[in-house]
Design a protein around this motif. Structure first.
Motif, mmCIF file in Angstrom:
data_model
loop_
_atom_site.group_PDB
_atom_site.id
_atom_site.type_symbol
_atom_site.label_atom_id
_atom_site.label_comp_id
_atom_site.label_asym_id
_atom_site.label_seq_id
_atom_site.Cartn_x
_atom_site.Cartn_y
_atom_site.Cartn_z
ATOM 1 N N ASN A 258 0.843 -1.193 0.000
ATOM 2 C CA ASN A 258 0.000 0.000 0.000
ATOM 3 C C ASN A 258 0.878 1.242 0.000
ATOM 4 O O ASN A 258 2.106 1.161 -0.069
ATOM 5 C CB ASN A 258 -0.969 -0.013 1.187
ATOM 6 N N ASP A 259 0.250 2.406 0.064
ATOM 7 C CA ASP A 259 1.020 3.643 -0.039
ATOM 8 C C ASP A 259 1.959 3.852 1.139
ATOM 9 O O ASP A 259 3.066 4.373 0.979
ATOM 10 C CB ASP A 259 0.074 4.838 -0.203
ATOM 11 N N VAL A 260 1.545 3.415 2.345
ATOM 12 C CA VAL A 260 2.425 3.546 3.507
ATOM 13 C C VAL A 260 3.665 2.690 3.327
ATOM 14 O O VAL A 260 4.790 3.125 3.625
ATOM 15 C CB VAL A 260 1.665 3.172 4.797
ATOM 16 N N ASP A 261 3.478 1.461 2.830
ATOM 17 C CA ASP A 261 4.626 0.586 2.583
ATOM 18 C C ASP A 261 5.592 1.215 1.588
ATOM 19 O O ASP A 261 6.809 1.211 1.782
ATOM 20 C CB ASP A 261 4.156 -0.768 2.047
ATOM 21 N N CYS A 262 5.057 1.752 0.502
ATOM 22 C CA CYS A 262 5.890 2.331 -0.551
ATOM 23 C C CYS A 262 6.742 3.475 -0.007
ATOM 24 O O CYS A 262 7.964 3.519 -0.212
ATOM 25 C CB CYS A 262 4.997 2.818 -1.701
ATOM 26 N N VAL A 263 6.105 4.396 0.712
ATOM 27 C CA VAL A 263 6.833 5.561 1.218
ATOM 28 C C VAL A 263 7.784 5.155 2.336
ATOM 29 O O VAL A 263 8.902 5.672 2.435
ATOM 30 C CB VAL A 263 5.842 6.633 1.701
ATOM 31 N N ARG A 264 7.369 4.205 3.171
ATOM 32 C CA ARG A 264 8.235 3.752 4.268
ATOM 33 C C ARG A 264 9.512 3.104 3.733
ATOM 34 O O ARG A 264 10.622 3.384 4.220
ATOM 35 C CB ARG A 264 7.479 2.767 5.150
ATOM 36 N N SER A 376 5.195 5.798 8.126
ATOM 37 C CA SER A 376 6.127 5.641 7.005
ATOM 38 C C SER A 376 7.531 6.135 7.344
ATOM 39 O O SER A 376 8.381 6.235 6.461
ATOM 40 C CB SER A 376 5.601 6.395 5.779
ATOM 41 N N GLY A 377 7.764 6.470 8.619
ATOM 42 C CA GLY A 377 9.098 6.837 9.046
ATOM 43 C C GLY A 377 9.505 8.244 8.718
ATOM 44 O O GLY A 377 10.687 8.568 8.707
ATOM 45 N N GLN A 378 8.541 9.139 8.488
ATOM 46 C CA GLN A 378 8.849 10.505 8.090
ATOM 47 C C GLN A 378 8.575 11.527 9.182
ATOM 48 O O GLN A 378 8.927 12.689 9.018
ATOM 49 C CB GLN A 378 8.032 10.888 6.851
ATOM 50 N N ALA A 379 7.925 11.125 10.264
ATOM 51 C CA ALA A 379 7.552 12.094 11.291
ATOM 52 C C ALA A 379 7.352 11.387 12.620
ATOM 53 O O ALA A 379 7.255 10.159 12.694
ATOM 54 C CB ALA A 379 6.269 12.823 10.880
ATOM 55 N N ALA A 380 7.324 12.186 13.666
ATOM 56 C CA ALA A 380 6.909 11.737 14.996
ATOM 57 C C ALA A 380 5.793 12.665 15.433
ATOM 58 O O ALA A 380 5.885 13.880 15.269
ATOM 59 C CB ALA A 380 8.071 11.784 15.979
ATOM 60 N N LEU A 381 4.723 12.118 15.958
ATOM 61 C CA LEU A 381 3.513 12.892 16.200
ATOM 62 C C LEU A 381 3.151 12.893 17.672
ATOM 63 O O LEU A 381 3.099 11.836 18.308
ATOM 64 C CB LEU A 381 2.343 12.312 15.388
ATOM 65 N N VAL A 382 2.916 14.087 18.199
ATOM 66 C CA VAL A 382 2.375 14.267 19.548
ATOM 67 C C VAL A 382 1.164 15.179 19.424
ATOM 68 O O VAL A 382 1.289 16.327 18.993
ATOM 69 C CB VAL A 382 3.408 14.883 20.514
ATOM 70 N N MET A 383 0.005 14.674 19.772
ATOM 71 C CA MET A 383 -1.238 15.441 19.695
ATOM 72 C C MET A 383 -1.676 15.852 21.092
ATOM 73 O O MET A 383 -1.672 15.023 22.017
ATOM 74 C CB MET A 383 -2.346 14.612 19.045
#
Length: 414
Positions: A258-264, A376-383
């Motif tokens: 899927n798209d997450v796999d591709c970008v990761r 995908s390994g591009q960010a770290a998220l804190v909400m």
């Protein structure tokens, strides 16, 4: 974007063009609009001028056909025999009169079309419209003109057609029905001649070809899935990792990616380029796990549910569409509106009353986009949000902290 059984939707997503665009524009399948000059006439001014010119043309033509123009036939009488205009004029006189009136009508139309900028009206409201609206508008305009000119006899063009057609072709002595049918046939031919330029302007042929192609594709079943090919993993092929590239190509073609796999995986490969010591671990992981290689520590390959459109290749999330109005700059008109990390990095201010949908239509899609980028390994998220904020399901996050909630598994030690 969950991968379908055959991978066709994923490959279509992968091959969709993403041209460069200004910040805030949805690049997935974006088609840049032609730049319009700052001096472009507004719609209101354009239509006002066109309608005014049309009314003036109708007035001039009304004066002409009602013989209110003094000496209107003086030019015609100068170039024709004088005995044509007696008590019993010959057929040639009627033909010359029809040609004369038609020439004047053409001059009136040409002049007031230039004055009223009718060409721009046709371009803006017909030829620049997407299909099928373009073809429909051209058809309505063509039908109106055909009814006025061919069937209502407006502007003398029908009179001209009858005059230049041999009488033996149209009139059958003693048979009124046959004569009427032949006159209707002449009107039909004149109608087709009127509709032809409108069909070109409306691109009826292109619309019909597109409909036939869609019907043929539906009848033949789903088309052949486009091959991912080396173009989808050019860096791997350039580095000599053909086996790894072929494994990923097969994963995409069979619907296991899927798209997450591709970008990761692309993100993981960029870390290999930065540190070649990771090459062995990367290649063994891809050859062993395929699209599941280099997973996020949570082991997840997608969010539990998506509420909006995302394009991870550009890190964009679509949040709506720009209004197609004069106040909107030409490149943004009717284009998709999107947010990406580059836009967020410049700061973002959202203004709206309580309950207007700021959280549901903007904050949550952005949080969802950053969560996908984290997978995908591009960010770290804190909400951070108030209790009851609609930031997505709790199981869409690795850790959920609810201070003061005794049922929460995690808390903050202040």
């Amino acid at each position: 974007m969950p991968a379908p059984a055959d991978g066709s939707a994923f490959l279509q997503w992968l091959h969709t063009p993403r041209p460069e665009a200004a910040p805030g524009l949805w690049r997935f399948g974006y088609r840049p609009r032609l730049q319009e000059t700052d001096g472009k006439v507004s719609d209101r001014a354009l239509l006002t001028g066109a309608v005014g010119a049309l009314l003036a043309a109708l007035l001039v033509w009304s004066l002409w056909v009602n013989n209110l123009v003094p000496h209107k036939r003086i030019l015609l009488e100068l170039v024709t025999p004088s005995d044509w205009w007696g008590i019993d004029p010959p057929r040639a006189a009627f033909t010359a009169s029809a040609i004369y009136d038609s020439l004047f009508a053409t001059l009136v139309l040409y002049y007031f079309a230039r004055v009223g900028n009718w060409k721009e009206v046709l371009r803006r409201y017909v030829t620049d419209r997407p299909q099928p609206s373009r073809a429909l508008r051209a058809a309505v305009l063509g039908a109106l003109l055909a009814w006025l000119v061919a069937w209502h006899g407006f502007l003398s063009y029908y009179k001209l057609a009858v005059s230049v057609t041999p009488g033996s072709w149209l009139f059958v002595p003693g048979d009124a029905v046959a004569t009427l049918n032949r006159l209707k046939m002449l009107k039909t031919v004149l109608t087709l001649l009127i509709l032809w330029p409108l069909a070109v302007a409306g691109d009826w042929r292109g619309l019909l070809r597109g409909r036939q192609g869609a019907a043929r594709q539906a009848a033949d079943g789903p088309g052949e899935v486009p091959a991912a090919g080396g173009a989808d993993w050019p860096d791997l092929h350039a580095y000599g990792q053909h086996a790894v590239a072929e494994r990923l190509t097969e994963e995409a073609r069979t619907g296991r990616m899927n798209d997450v796999d591709c970008v990761r995986i692309r993100r993981a490969w960029s870390s290999v380029v930065a540190d070649p010591a990771r090459l062995t671990a990367f290649t063994s992981a891809v050859l062993s796990d395929g699209a599941r290689a280099c997973l996020h520590p949570s082991g997840q390959r997608d969010l539990p549910g998506r509420t909006t459109l995302h394009d991870l290749l550009t890190s964009q999330v679509r949040i709506g569409r720009y209004a197609d109005t004069e106040r909107t700059p030409a490149p943004q008109r009717a284009a998709g509106a999107a947010v990406d990390p580059g836009t967020l990095g410049t700061s973002l201010l959202v203004v709206g009353p309580s309950g207007s949908g700021k959280t549901a239509r903007l904050v949550r899609p952005i949080a969802e986009s950053l969560a996908l980028q984290a997978l995908s390994g591009q960010a770290a998220l804190v909400m951070v949000g108030a209790a009851g904020s609609h930031m997505g399901a709790d199981h869409g996050y690795d850790v959920v902290i609810k201070p003061g909630d005794r049922t929460s598994e995690h808390d903050l030690d202040l």
